[in-house]
Design a protein around this motif. Structure first.
Motif, mmCIF file in Angstrom:
data_model
loop_
_atom_site.group_PDB
_atom_site.id
_atom_site.type_symbol
_atom_site.label_atom_id
_atom_site.label_comp_id
_atom_site.label_asym_id
_atom_site.label_seq_id
_atom_site.Cartn_x
_atom_site.Cartn_y
_atom_site.Cartn_z
ATOM 1 N N ALA A 1 -0.512 6.070 -5.975
ATOM 2 C CA ALA A 1 0.681 6.562 -5.287
ATOM 3 C C ALA A 1 1.051 5.584 -4.182
ATOM 4 N N THR A 2 2.297 5.105 -4.215
ATOM 5 C CA THR A 2 2.727 4.067 -3.277
ATOM 6 C C THR A 2 4.024 4.475 -2.602
ATOM 7 N N GLY A 3 4.027 4.476 -1.286
ATOM 8 C CA GLY A 3 5.243 4.753 -0.533
ATOM 9 C C GLY A 3 6.052 3.493 -0.330
ATOM 10 N N GLY A 4 7.367 3.644 -0.249
ATOM 11 C CA GLY A 4 8.235 2.514 0.036
ATOM 12 C C GLY A 4 8.357 2.288 1.531
ATOM 13 N N SER A 5 9.147 1.329 1.918
ATOM 14 C CA SER A 5 9.408 1.116 3.339
ATOM 15 C C SER A 5 10.297 2.243 3.858
ATOM 16 N N ALA A 6 10.087 2.616 5.118
ATOM 17 C CA ALA A 6 10.859 3.701 5.738
ATOM 18 C C ALA A 6 11.389 3.186 7.067
ATOM 19 N N GLY A 7 12.658 2.855 7.075
ATOM 20 C CA GLY A 7 13.225 2.161 8.219
ATOM 21 C C GLY A 7 13.063 2.861 9.545
ATOM 22 N N ASN A 8 13.354 4.171 9.597
ATOM 23 C CA ASN A 8 13.314 4.892 10.873
ATOM 24 C C ASN A 8 12.325 6.037 10.877
ATOM 25 N N ASN A 9 11.481 6.179 9.861
ATOM 26 C CA ASN A 9 10.654 7.365 9.763
ATOM 27 C C ASN A 9 9.228 7.022 9.334
ATOM 28 N N ILE A 10 8.729 7.672 8.268
ATOM 29 C CA ILE A 10 7.323 7.566 7.878
ATOM 30 C C ILE A 10 7.226 7.186 6.409
ATOM 31 N N SER A 11 6.274 6.317 6.095
ATOM 32 C CA SER A 11 5.934 6.006 4.713
ATOM 33 C C SER A 11 4.571 6.600 4.398
#
Length: 270
Positions: A178-188
């Motif tokens: 499971a891989t999260g993407g980039s999150a500009g203003n929040n949480i990955s």
């Protein structure tokens, strides 16, 4: 939508696959654009089979969401769903109302079989946008096969999560990445769960991306959070960079008991 303590079993109340609403058992083949065709499909020739009782079989399927239906998810189930994997299948979400999920399940999701599944959320750019590889409002159970859940990159004010689960995460066999993407203003998040995470005789990798606020490989928000590895299990949890907080494993339990991580004799935690 769900009463307190209520559980759902059997048929999901709604089921949409590749933009097609499925109301009864049947067979379908998938097209190059990720849609379904019933004509010519049979027990001997299919990519998607629904048994009419809550079990969806994917066999070398290529499924893409429809932005005009059901949150743009490639697969959307209003209730419990079991997915059986045969061969190699891909489910891709598109963007609708600033959000994207490849698979969205309102109840519990169970994955079985020895095949593989790639679940990909789309990049989102709106101010309130979010993206999930797989989103489950109940609990997630994997009993075999290989699952890769990847979120898209998010430029807005909401998270990017590879696997986002409101209940427990249980992996009883196979491989989960499971891989999260980039999150500009929040949480990955690689994996975001709100109860226990249990891994037995399986390999789990949870990796989050860079984020404007926080990045967590494995996040558990619970009054009594726990991670348990048993049998020949392996868990890798790694964060990306973030401006405020970053952690491989992060427990959020301000009003509960201390969290616990238990690693069995033949298991590995990185």
């Amino acid at each position: 939508l769900f009463g307190a303590g209520q559980t759902w079993a059997g048929n999901p109340t709604t089921l949409t696959v590749g933009g097609t609403t499925i109301t009864s058992s049947g067979y379908w083949t998938t097209n190059a654009d990720g849609t379904l065709t019933a004509e010519g499909a049979s027990a001997d020739n299919y990519n998607v089979h629904y048994d009419g009782n809550g079990t969806l079989t994917l066999k070398d399927a290529n499924i893409t969401g429809d932005s005009s239906t059901n949150f743009s998810a490639g697969i959307h189930a209003g209730g419990d769903l079991t997915i059986v994997l045969e061969g190699s299948s891909t489910v891709t979400g598109v963007v609708c109302n600033d959000e994207s999920q490849s698979i969205r399940v309102s109840g519990n999701l169970t994955i079985q079989g020895g095949g593989s599944l790639t679940a990909q959320g789309a990049d989102t750019s709106g101010g309130g946008s979010c993206s999930d590889g797989i989103l489950v409002f109940g609990s997630f159970t994997q009993q075999g096969g290989s699952v890769t859940a990847t979120a898209g990159n998010v430029n807005g004010n909401n998270p990017s999560s590879g696997l986002n689960v409101s209940g427990t995460v249980t992996v009883q066999g196979g491989t989960l990445t499971a891989t999260g993407g980039s999150a500009g203003n929040n949480i990955s998040y690689g994996i975001s769960a709100y109860s226990s995470v249990t891994v037995s005789d399986a390999t789990v990798t949870a990796i989050s991306g860079s984020a404007g606020y926080a990045s967590y490989g494995l996040y558990i928000g619970s009054s009594s959070p726990s991670v348990t590895l048993s049998g020949s299990s392996s868990l890798t949890a790694r964060s990306g960079s973030a401006t405020d907080k970053a952690g491989g494993i992060y427990f959020q339990n301000p009003f509960g008991s201390a969290g616990s991580v238990t690693v069995g004799e033949n298991s590995t935690l990185l």
